[in-house]
Write a protein that holds these residues in place. Structure first.
Motif, PDB file in Angstrom:
ATOM      1  N   ASP A  92      20.888  24.777   4.001  1.00  0.00           N
ATOM      2  CA  ASP A  92      22.319  24.606   4.209  1.00  0.00           C
ATOM      3  C   ASP A  92      23.092  25.359   3.130  1.00  0.00           C
ATOM      4  OD1 ASP A  92      24.250  21.982   5.441  1.00  0.00           O
ATOM      5  OD2 ASP A  92      24.992  23.464   4.032  1.00  0.00           O
ATOM      6  N   ALA A  93      23.932  26.312   3.581  1.00  0.00           N
ATOM      7  CA  ALA A  93      24.646  27.170   2.628  1.00  0.00           C
ATOM      8  C   ALA A  93      25.694  26.382   1.845  1.00  0.00           C
ATOM      9  CB  ALA A  93      25.305  28.320   3.374  1.00  0.00           C
ATOM     10  N   ASP A  94      26.316  25.386   2.479  1.00  0.00           N
ATOM     11  CA  ASP A  94      27.348  24.596   1.789  1.00  0.00           C
ATOM     12  C   ASP A  94      26.746  23.855   0.594  1.00  0.00           C
ATOM     13  OD1 ASP A  94      29.222  25.384   3.566  1.00  0.00           O
ATOM     14  OD2 ASP A  94      29.063  23.614   4.849  1.00  0.00           O
ATOM     15  N   ILE A  95      25.594  23.239   0.840  1.00  0.00           N
ATOM     16  CA  ILE A  95      24.945  22.482  -0.227  1.00  0.00           C
ATOM     17  C   ILE A  95      24.595  23.419  -1.375  1.00  0.00           C
ATOM     18  CG2 ILE A  95      22.963  21.048  -0.842  1.00  0.00           C
ATOM     19  CD1 ILE A  95      22.846  20.169   2.095  1.00  0.00           C
ATOM     20  N   GLU A  96      24.020  24.563  -1.019  1.00  0.00           N
ATOM     21  CA  GLU A  96      23.613  25.544  -2.024  1.00  0.00           C
ATOM     22  C   GLU A  96      24.825  25.986  -2.859  1.00  0.00           C
ATOM     23  OE1 GLU A  96      20.563  26.624  -2.538  1.00  0.00           O
ATOM     24  OE2 GLU A  96      21.144  28.080  -4.074  1.00  0.00           O
ATOM     25  N   THR A  97      25.920  26.287  -2.161  1.00  0.00           N
ATOM     26  CA  THR A  97      27.118  26.777  -2.862  1.00  0.00           C
ATOM     27  C   THR A  97      27.664  25.727  -3.812  1.00  0.00           C
ATOM     28  OG1 THR A  97      27.637  27.966  -0.853  1.00  0.00           O
ATOM     29  CG2 THR A  97      29.360  27.845  -2.504  1.00  0.00           C
ATOM     30  N   ASN A  98      27.810  24.489  -3.319  1.00  0.00           N
ATOM     31  CA  ASN A  98      28.382  23.445  -4.177  1.00  0.00           C
ATOM     32  C   ASN A  98      27.466  23.113  -5.347  1.00  0.00           C
ATOM     33  OD1 ASN A  98      30.473  23.447  -2.476  1.00  0.00           O
ATOM     34  ND2 ASN A  98      30.344  21.292  -1.890  1.00  0.00           N
ATOM     35  N   GLU A 100      25.437  25.171  -6.851  1.00  0.00           N
ATOM     36  CA  GLU A 100      25.569  26.233  -7.849  1.00  0.00           C
ATOM     37  C   GLU A 100      26.923  26.161  -8.537  1.00  0.00           C
ATOM     38  OE1 GLU A 100      23.396  27.972  -9.241  1.00  0.00           O
ATOM     39  OE2 GLU A 100      21.982  26.949  -7.921  1.00  0.00           O
TER      40      GLU A 100
ATOM     41  N   ILE B 422      26.660  33.466  -7.059  1.00  0.00           N
ATOM     42  CA  ILE B 422      27.760  32.683  -6.509  1.00  0.00           C
ATOM     43  C   ILE B 422      28.861  33.633  -6.086  1.00  0.00           C
ATOM     44  CG2 ILE B 422      29.651  31.225  -7.305  1.00  0.00           C
ATOM     45  CD1 ILE B 422      27.290  29.686  -6.448  1.00  0.00           C
ATOM     46  N   ILE B 429      34.650  23.479  -4.753  1.00  0.00           N
ATOM     47  CA  ILE B 429      33.492  23.130  -3.955  1.00  0.00           C
ATOM     48  C   ILE B 429      33.868  23.201  -2.487  1.00  0.00           C
ATOM     49  CG2 ILE B 429      32.283  21.702  -5.609  1.00  0.00           C
ATOM     50  CD1 ILE B 429      33.647  19.283  -4.331  1.00  0.00           C
ATOM     51  N   ARG B 430      32.875  23.407  -1.667  1.00  0.00           N
ATOM     52  CA  ARG B 430      33.153  23.433  -0.234  1.00  0.00           C
ATOM     53  C   ARG B 430      33.447  22.025   0.241  1.00  0.00           C
ATOM     54  NH1 ARG B 430      29.256  27.927   2.361  1.00  0.00           N
ATOM     55  NH2 ARG B 430      29.896  29.612   0.979  1.00  0.00           N
ATOM     56  N   LYS B 433      31.246  17.387   4.743  1.00  0.00           N
ATOM     57  CA  LYS B 433      30.809  17.542   6.129  1.00  0.00           C
ATOM     58  C   LYS B 433      31.469  16.462   6.972  1.00  0.00           C
ATOM     59  CE  LYS B 433      27.136  20.220   4.969  1.00  0.00           C
ATOM     60  NZ  LYS B 433      26.776  21.493   5.520  1.00  0.00           N
TER      61      LYS B 433
END
Lengths: 252, 598
Positions: A92-98, A100, B422, B429-430, B433
């Motif tokens: 999951d890209a969202d998890i990875e981004t957050n 990092e 990054i 943060i994104r 969900k």
């Protein structure tokens, strides 16, 4: 026969009772999302954690908990929950981004990490998949191989192609089951943890009166090797070892 | 216009006072503020500050007889800062009736003069100066005076939620105490409470009797609206028992041996009417702050570079429950990333009114170069004095942000994780969900469940079965002897069935031929030899060699004889004989099946 009917009705009853408890994880999840939307991170977090406490889990649940902790400024916990989310949904890209993004705020990082090429290669393969997925794959390949062997035997197939294909399948089965056991060993049999306190001292022994080896900051991950009542003996990625207070860390 | 100037002036003054309190503070109290001519009032001047403190300059007290009660010192360490308080205590004896204004006391500290407020003392005719509540409390229902009593009072009857109301508890006694009074404060469940230090003690004439009074003040902030209760306070103390005045020579030791009697006095529970905050004109983002506050901001530097943080310190000051003042939320801005850096609060009580300072720091990290404005931050509060909501705000701050020098880029922490980069544009943060993503109870790991074992075990079992079947098939096709032996019984049964049919249709000769062949073929198949090469004698010999019972061999011999006879006599045997032969043939075959033919 009667016994079977009894058993089935007992299971049905159990299902009805458990649903009658009225715990609806999905609607709670949605209400927590609403609080998050309104920037009431405390309330949102409270509800998400309540869902978690009822033993429910999903990658989005952990991800959202991580976001709440991030918004509250508790980055150690944020990283912990992003890692938990990642275990359930590794690509999951969202998890990875957050994850990092949260790690960018770590004041220090581990120095001197030596990379073992073999484990790095294996990690690269297994990190993108869940253990269950790899286990299913290994199982499916194994069953396929058995069926294939049975068919060969039953129909008396002979020839080079048959033999080579059997070898290829055996190889695939070995690789997939090997990866399964590697993933199981590294991710589940070896206990891991994250520092959640802003700062904690890594000591040379289990107790306050020991020397400080170094100071760890939130978000650092480690393997747990041993434990006493109050301390874990931990091994960081750069192979540094030390005792750490249980209250400052959380198991993954 | 005049009103706004007045407010401005008040703000300015109070800000000065608040500035001053950081270094040195001087206060003057008088208790009680109304006395009768034969009473005395207690005047305390306190100087608080760090380091060595100057003596205060006393106001003109010539209208009283003044007796110094000495000084007391109190040193406290708050947040690592040492603070000492010197209290100068005086007893004032009035000379005449009237209202006396005591001018401010002052100190000079670092070339600056600090002054207290002025206080007023009213001296009334004898026996008039006592509050009626005290007079009432000092009397029992039958008109006698009490030696010792406790009284609780509130300074307001109606307050808003979170507005301060002061609870005063007076412990009055006219007899000597033999122990330290043991004080149990009242239950104040629905309130935040802050003790107002110090306790005050003075003398007061009540109903013509002189009482010692100890006064304890507590600031209460109701946490909800409605009629709220304040429980009873209690004091338990040993007092001298009222002696029966026996005139005996040892009465001088009475005091010595008198342990007194324990007395417990308590207050009546109090009620207070707490009004909810009005809904009218309530700001949308109102967060429950009640009191009178103002907010200021200061910045550490006005010039910076991209990605270099500036810190803005916000100070909220005023009167009210400072602990519950919500810090204004500062949202992420287009031009800045914003992080809360630190926050602290300090409660101070001035003249019995709770207030204080809340300081919080925000770090602004500029994202681009140019003239950027840090927007104003505002705070809403409800002023219970005016009954109105009010919004105060800081001024926006303009800062110059220069483009970062190239070398500065090297200092930006870059995650040192191999292979992960990054996105530079990531600002935050994104978002969470929205889909719950198959929320389900935690499952045990697949590979530890029995299902997984069964799933993988069943094909193996299947494979083993196929393998065994295949092996048998192979043996049948490659070993004729094995195959014949396996099939012998099946064929023998077939032949017997055929024989039965023949018997039924009356073809006796053919029936016996079939029976005979069935026996011969069975043995031949078992031994993998040709049935045509067998004779009756040979058959019997084989049976003898195979450890078969004599009886069966006998039966076989007689059956074979009968068959020979029937075959060659060509006369029809009796149906009874046929049935008997069929029966013994079946019996023989069953026996043969159970034994090993060699």
């Amino acid at each position: 026969m009667r016994k079977l009917v009894l058993q089935i009705s007992a299971i049905l009853l159990l299902l009805i009772v458990s649903s009658a408890n009225g715990f609806n994880a999905d609607s709670l999840f949605n209400s927590a999302n609403g609080y998050y939307q309104n920037q009431d991170y405390d309330e949102a977090l409270k509800i998400y954690l309540e869902i978690e406490q009822k033993n429910f889990e999903s990658a989005p649940l952990y991800f959202n908990i991580g976001n709440c902790f991030f918004k509250k400024g508790e980055l150690g916990y944020a990283i912990l929950y992003y890692l938990r989310a990642q275990r359930l949904s590794p690509r999951d890209a969202d998890i990875e981004t957050n994850l990092e993004f949260a790690r960018m705020f770590m004041p220090t990082r581990l120095e001197g990490i030596k990379i073992n090429p073999v484990t790095a290669f294996l990690d690269m393969i297994v990190d993108s998949y869940t253990l269950n997925l790899i286990a299913w794959l290994a199982s499916a390949l194994f069953i396929l191989l058995i069926i294939y062997l049975s068919v060969i035997m039953f129909l008396q197939w002979r020839g080079l192609i048959v033999r080579v294909s059997v070898y290829i399948m055996i190889f695939l089965v070995l690789v997939s089951s090997g990866l399964t056991s590697y993933k199981y060993r590294t991710d589940y049999l070896t206990e891991k943890g994250v520092i959640v306190a802003d700062e904690t001292r890594i000591l040379s022994g289990p107790g306050e009166d020991n020397d400080i080896e170094f100071v760890g900051v939130f978000g650092l991950t480690f393997k747990i090797e041993k434990e006493t009542d109050d301390y874990y003996l931990v091994l960081f990625e750069n192979k540094r070892k030390g005792w750490i207070k249980k209250g400052d860390v959380e198991k993954l | 216009m005049i009103k706004s100037i007045a407010i401005l002036a008040i703000l300015l003054l109070s800000s000065l006072a608040a500035e001053a309190q950081d270094d040195i503070r001087i206060e003057m109290h008088i208790a009680p503020d109304t006395i009768s001519i034969e009473d005395q009032a207690f005047l305390a001047i306190t100087v608080t500050g760090s380091g060595s403190l100057p003596d205060p300059e006393l106001p003109n007290l010539s209208m009283f007889e003044v007796s110094s009660q000495g000084t007391s010192t109190n040193i406290s360490i708050v947040n690592g800062k040492m603070e000492s308080t010197y209290a100068y205590n005086y007893m004032l004896f009035p000379k005449r009736q009237g209202t006396f204004v005591i001018k401010p006391a002052s100190v000079v500290y670092k070339r600056k003069r600090y002054e207290t407020k002025e206080v007023t003392l009213t001296v009334l005719d004898s026996g008039v100066g006592t509050p009626r509540t005290l007079e009432k409390a000092a009397k029992t229902s039958d008109g006698e005076t009490r030696d010792i009593f406790l009284l609780a009072e509130l300074n307001k009857k109606k307050v808003y939620v979170n507005e301060q109301v002061t609870l005063t508890i007076k412990f009055c006694y006219a007899v000597s105490l033999l122990s330290q009074p043991d004080y149990t404060p009242p239950q104040t469940t629905d309130f935040w409470s802050d003790a107002i230090e110090p306790q005050r003690s003075y003398y007061q004439n009540i109903n013509g009797r002189r009482y010692n009074v100890i006064e304890i003040n507590t600031a209460l902030f109701p946490t909800r609206s409605g009629e709220l209760n304040i429980g009873s306070a209690m004091v338990s103390v040993n007092v001298k028992a009222r002696s029966r005045r026996r005139r005996d020579p040892f009465s001088m030791f009475d005091d010595f041996f008198d342990h007194g009697q324990t007395k417990k006095v308590r207050t009546k529970p109090l009620k207070i009417d707490v009004l909810p905050l009005p809904a009218e004109n309530k700001p949308a983002d109102y967060s429950g702050t009640v009191g009178e506050f103002f907010i200021t901001s200061s910045i550490d530097k006005l010039k910076t570079e991209v990605n270099q943080p500036v810190t803005v310190t916000y100070k909220i000051r005023g009167t009210g429950n400072i602990k519950t003042v919500a810090e204004p939320e500062i949202e992420d801005l287009v031009d800045f990333r914003v992080y809360r850096a630190a926050s602290s609060e300090k409660v101070s009580i001035i003249d019995g009114v709770v207030g204080g300072t809340k300081i919080f720091e925000e770090t602004y990290i500029p994202k681009r170069a140019g003239q950027l404005a840090i927007p104003a931050v505002s705070l809403n509060y409800f002023n219970p004095r005016t009954g109105q909501y009010k919004t105060v705000s800081t001024k926006p701050i303009n800062i110059d942000v220069a483009q970062a020098a190239l070398s500065n880029y090297a200092n930006i922490p870059v995650p040192r994780v191999a292979g992960r980069v990054i996105d530079d544009k990531a600002k935050d943060i994104r978002y969470i969900k929205i889909e719950s993503g198959n929320l389900s109870l935690k499952q045990p790991l697949l590979i530890t469940t029995p299902l997984y074992l069964i799933l993988n075990g069943v094909p193996v079992l299947l494979f083993v079965l196929v393998w065994i079947g295949q092996k048998r098939k192979e043996k049948l096709s490659s070993d004729i002897g094995y195959a014949r032996s396996r099939l012998a019984r099946k064929l023998a049964r077939k032949r017997l069935t055929a024989a039965r049919k023949l018997a039924n249709s009356g073809q006796t000769a053919k029936f016996y031929a079939e029976i005979r062949f069935a026996l011969f073929a069975y043995i031949a198949d078992k031994l993998n030899v040709s049935p045509h090469g067998l004779t009756g004698d040979k058959l019997l010999e084989i049976m003898k060699n195979s450890d078969i019972e004599e009886e069966i061999i006998g039966k076989t011999a007689s059956l074979l004889r009968q068959a020979d006879f029937a075959q060659y006599s060509s006369s029809n045997s009796a149906t009874e004989d046929v049935r008997q032969s069929l029966k013994s043939a079946e019996e023989i075959l069953i026996k043969l099946e159970g034994s090993k033919i060699a």
